[in-house]
Design a protein around this motif. Sequence first.
Motif, PDB file in Angstrom:
ATOM      1  N   ASN A  98       0.793  -1.229   0.000  1.00 33.94           N
ATOM      2  CA  ASN A  98       0.000   0.000   0.000  1.00 33.94           C
ATOM      3  C   ASN A  98       0.828   1.283   0.000  1.00 33.94           C
ATOM      4  N   GLY A  99       2.104   1.173   0.282  1.00 36.12           N
ATOM      5  CA  GLY A  99       2.943   2.372   0.355  1.00 36.12           C
ATOM      6  C   GLY A  99       3.416   2.845  -1.006  1.00 36.12           C
ATOM      7  N   ASN A 100       4.113   3.975  -0.996  1.00 35.28           N
ATOM      8  CA  ASN A 100       4.691   4.519  -2.218  1.00 35.28           C
ATOM      9  C   ASN A 100       5.985   3.798  -2.574  1.00 35.28           C
ATOM     10  N   ILE A 101       6.248   3.710  -3.850  1.00 36.38           N
ATOM     11  CA  ILE A 101       7.451   3.050  -4.347  1.00 36.38           C
ATOM     12  C   ILE A 101       8.419   4.108  -4.877  1.00 36.38           C
ATOM     13  N   GLN A 102       9.665   4.001  -4.494  1.00 32.44           N
ATOM     14  CA  GLN A 102      10.692   4.906  -5.027  1.00 32.44           C
ATOM     15  C   GLN A 102      11.180   4.369  -6.377  1.00 32.44           C
ATOM     16  N   TRP A 103      11.173   5.243  -7.367  1.00 36.44           N
ATOM     17  CA  TRP A 103      11.599   4.822  -8.701  1.00 36.44           C
ATOM     18  C   TRP A 103      12.109   6.021  -9.483  1.00 36.44           C
ATOM     19  N   SER A 104      12.876   5.741 -10.509  1.00 31.25           N
ATOM     20  CA  SER A 104      13.339   6.783 -11.428  1.00 31.25           C
ATOM     21  C   SER A 104      13.593   6.152 -12.789  1.00 31.25           C
ATOM     22  N   GLN A 105      13.361   6.917 -13.831  1.00 32.65           N
ATOM     23  CA  GLN A 105      13.593   6.437 -15.195  1.00 32.65           C
ATOM     24  C   GLN A 105      14.852   7.108 -15.732  1.00 32.65           C
ATOM     25  N   THR A 106      15.849   6.332 -16.035  1.00 31.98           N
ATOM     26  CA  THR A 106      17.149   6.854 -16.467  1.00 31.98           C
ATOM     27  C   THR A 106      17.505   6.279 -17.835  1.00 31.98           C
ATOM     28  N   GLU A 107      18.646   6.672 -18.315  1.00 32.83           N
ATOM     29  CA  GLU A 107      19.120   6.166 -19.604  1.00 32.83           C
ATOM     30  C   GLU A 107      19.539   4.701 -19.510  1.00 32.83           C
ATOM     31  N   ASP A 108      19.644   4.190 -18.280  1.00 32.57           N
ATOM     32  CA  ASP A 108      19.969   2.773 -18.090  1.00 32.57           C
ATOM     33  C   ASP A 108      18.714   1.919 -17.956  1.00 32.57           C
ATOM     34  N   GLY A 109      17.613   2.532 -17.489  1.00 32.63           N
ATOM     35  CA  GLY A 109      16.381   1.790 -17.348  1.00 32.63           C
ATOM     36  C   GLY A 109      15.502   2.360 -16.251  1.00 32.63           C
ATOM     37  N   LEU A 110      14.396   1.709 -15.999  1.00 34.20           N
ATOM     38  CA  LEU A 110      13.542   2.068 -14.875  1.00 34.20           C
ATOM     39  C   LEU A 110      14.152   1.441 -13.627  1.00 34.20           C
ATOM     40  N   ILE A 111      14.557   2.273 -12.690  1.00 35.55           N
ATOM     41  CA  ILE A 111      15.201   1.791 -11.472  1.00 35.55           C
ATOM     42  C   ILE A 111      14.198   1.859 -10.330  1.00 35.55           C
ATOM     43  N   ILE A 112      13.948   0.711  -9.711  1.00 30.47           N
ATOM     44  CA  ILE A 112      12.966   0.610  -8.630  1.00 30.47           C
ATOM     45  C   ILE A 112      13.685   0.213  -7.350  1.00 30.47           C
ATOM     46  N   THR A 113      13.418   0.950  -6.282  1.00 30.65           N
ATOM     47  CA  THR A 113      13.948   0.607  -4.965  1.00 30.65           C
ATOM     48  C   THR A 113      12.905  -0.215  -4.223  1.00 30.65           C
ATOM     49  N   LEU A 114      13.306  -1.378  -3.788  1.00 28.40           N
ATOM     50  CA  LEU A 114      12.368  -2.296  -3.153  1.00 28.40           C
ATOM     51  C   LEU A 114      12.034  -1.856  -1.729  1.00 28.40           C
ATOM     52  N   PRO A 115      10.739  -1.880  -1.369  1.00 30.60           N
ATOM     53  CA  PRO A 115      10.364  -1.684   0.037  1.00 30.60           C
ATOM     54  C   PRO A 115      10.631  -2.979   0.801  1.00 30.60           C
ATOM     55  N   ALA A 116      10.096  -3.107   1.995  1.00 27.74           N
ATOM     56  CA  ALA A 116      10.223  -4.365   2.753  1.00 27.74           C
ATOM     57  C   ALA A 116       9.513  -5.481   1.984  1.00 27.74           C
ATOM     58  N   THR A 117      10.243  -6.526   1.654  1.00 27.74           N
ATOM     59  CA  THR A 117       9.693  -7.605   0.832  1.00 27.74           C
ATOM     60  C   THR A 117       9.570  -8.935   1.585  1.00 27.74           C
ATOM     61  N   ASP A 118       9.738  -8.899   2.907  1.00 26.76           N
ATOM     62  CA  ASP A 118       9.764 -10.144   3.669  1.00 26.76           C
ATOM     63  C   ASP A 118       8.483 -10.964   3.546  1.00 26.76           C
ATOM     64  N   LYS A 119       7.357 -10.284   3.399  1.00 28.47           N
ATOM     65  CA  LYS A 119       6.079 -11.012   3.366  1.00 28.47           C
ATOM     66  C   LYS A 119       5.754 -11.588   1.986  1.00 28.47           C
ATOM     67  N   PHE A 120       6.525 -11.212   0.979  1.00 30.61           N
ATOM     68  CA  PHE A 120       6.250 -11.655  -0.389  1.00 30.61           C
ATOM     69  C   PHE A 120       6.932 -12.993  -0.674  1.00 30.61           C
ATOM     70  N   LYS A 121       6.324 -13.761  -1.611  1.00 26.35           N
ATOM     71  CA  LYS A 121       6.889 -15.052  -1.990  1.00 26.35           C
ATOM     72  C   LYS A 121       6.930 -15.193  -3.511  1.00 26.35           C
TER      73      LYS A 121
END
Length: 580
Positions: A549-572
Motif C-alpha cells: 500500500n505504500g509509495n514506491i521509489q523509482w526513477s527512469q534513467t538512460e539505463d532503465g527504470l530503477i525501482i527501490t524495493l520496500p520491505a519484501t519479507d512477506k512476499f513469496k
Amino acid sequence: MLCFLTNCKSQKLLSSQGFAPKGGNLPILELPPPAPMPKIPDPLPVNSVALGDTAGVKEVKMDFPMASGPFQPTWKSIGENYQESAISWLREAKFGIWVHFGPQSAGMSGDWFARKMYIKGTTAYENHLKKYGSPVDSGYKEVLRDWNPRKLNPEKYVKLYHRIGARFLLIQGVHHDNFDLWDSKYQPWNAVNIGPHKDLLALWAKAAKKEGMHFGIAFHHEYSWWWFQSAFRTDSADRMFDGRLTLADGKGKWWEGYDPKLLYGINLREYKGMDEFQYRPDEGIFTRHLDYAKWYADRWALRILDAVNKYDPDFIYTDGDSSQPFSGWRTGTGFKSDADERMIASYFNLELARHGKQDVFSITKFFPAGQKGIVTTFEGRYPRTIKTDQPWLGENAVGDWFYRPDIIYDARFVIHCLLEYVCRDGAYAVNIPIRPDGSLEPACIEMLNDIGDWMKVNGSAIYGSKAWVKEGEGKDGKIHMIPAGSLSAKQAAFQYEPEDIRFTVGKDGKLNVFTMMVPPSGSKITVHSLKKGGDYDKPISSVKLLGYNGNIQWSQTEDGLIITLPATDKFKTALCFSIN
C-alpha cells in the motif's frame, strides 16, 4: 433446418431438428448403436510386414453421423465459418487445472503405466508383478477391476481449484489405456461398468458448472489401437500376456461379457517396428487392417461425440504429436482419414445449435498455426518468444502425469511456469497429481494454498492479460528460465536472479513487470527495457507494487527504470509492479 450428414455428399433428415432431445433441455446428436469389430486376419510373424507408404495413400472420407450446420468436414470450411471471439474466455481465464486422473494412478508408477507394465525391466512391470503376479493372466484389466478412488471428491476439489485462482478445468475423458471414464455408449470398458462404478466425468463436469468454471474433456485414445502392443508380448516362458485373450476366454470369469480386444486392441506386431517402439511407431499405414482401421476411427470419433452429447464441454482436447489424429504419420500412424475434421465440424455445429452462438473450440495438440477454431499446446516446454499467430495452451504436470510416490510439491515452480507462459501470450494448465484412492497429499494441498495466496495478490496482472512487445529480459541480455519437463527436483532447485524480468499487459492497459524472485528489502532492480531513449521509451507516471500500500521509489534513467524495493519479507516467489 438442422439435419445429419450421413456422408460428405448427401444429407438425411432424421428429425424435425436433426437432433434427439436430451431430457427436454439441450439437443443431442443422434448416434448409431456400436458396430461390431470387423473380421481380423490371422497375425503374421513379428516384424514381417512393412508399413504402407502414407504419401501414396488417399485420405479416407469418413461417414459417421455428424450434426449439420455451417461447418463442413474440411479445414477450409472450419476456418471460414469460425469466429475467433469464441476463444476469448481462454485469454480471460489464463490459469487452469489439468485433471489427468484415471486408473493408471493405481500402478504408482507415473505416466504410461498400462503400457509399461507389460515391458520387462520397467518400474511399472516390477510394481505389477509384486501386486498381481505375471500379466500373462492378471493384466491391466485386473487393475481396472480393483481401482476404486473412494476418496475422490470432485465438488470439493473444484471449489479448492477455483479458490486458488484457477478458472478452467481440463478433465481426462480417456487416456491411452482405452478406458472411458464416463457412461460410454461405445466402450463397455468404462468407469460405470468396471472399477469405481461411477460416471467420473459427470461428477467433474457437474462440479465445474456449479462453480461457474469452463471445462474441457481430453481424449487420448488416438494412441490406443497401437499403444497396447506390449500386451501381446511374452514372458520368459514364451507365454503371451493377456492381450491374447478373447471374449470366449472370459466365460466363467469376472470379466465375462467384456471383450479384451475392445480394451487392448488387436495384435499388430507383424508390422515392422510395432514391437520395438518407445513412444510411437514409424510412419505408415496398416495395409492388412484397413477395415479395422476404419472401424476404429469411427469408434474414436463416436466416443468423443457421445461425451459431447452428455456433458456439453466448452472445449475438447485430442492428444498426439502429428498434425492431427489419423494423419498416417507419427502418433497418427496406421490410417489416413478426415475423422478429426468431421468430428470437430460436428461438435461446432452441435454447440451452435445448443447455444445459438459459437462459444467452443478444439485443442488439437501441436497443431500448426493458421487454422481458426483450433488451439495448440506446448507440453512441458515454452515458445522461444511471444507467440500470437494462434491461440495456445502451456501444459505440464506436478511430478508426473499419473501419480507416483515421492512427488515434490512447490508453489514456486507452478507460478514460474504460469509467468513463462502468459508473458508469451499463452494460457496454462497444470496437472495436480491425485492418489489412486482419489485423495490429495497434504503437501499438495499446502502447495495449492500457496498458489492461491500468490494469485490473490497478483491475479489482476494474469487474468485477461496479453503479451507486451517482448516477453522479458535477463542478465547479459539472455532469457533465463525454469527447465522444461514435468515439475520435479530439477525445477524446484532452479534459481532465478534479480535481473530476470517478465512482462504482461493487463486488461487496464498497464504494463505489468514481474521479478521472477523476491529481491531483498531495500535493494534496487533495473528494468532495462524501459530506459529513457530506448525502443520502448514512454513517460511513466506511477509505479505500484501489487500487495503493497505504500509509495514506491523509482526513477527512469538512460539505463532503465530503477525501482527501490520496500520491505519484501512477506512476499513469496515473484513480485509484480504495475506501471502506468
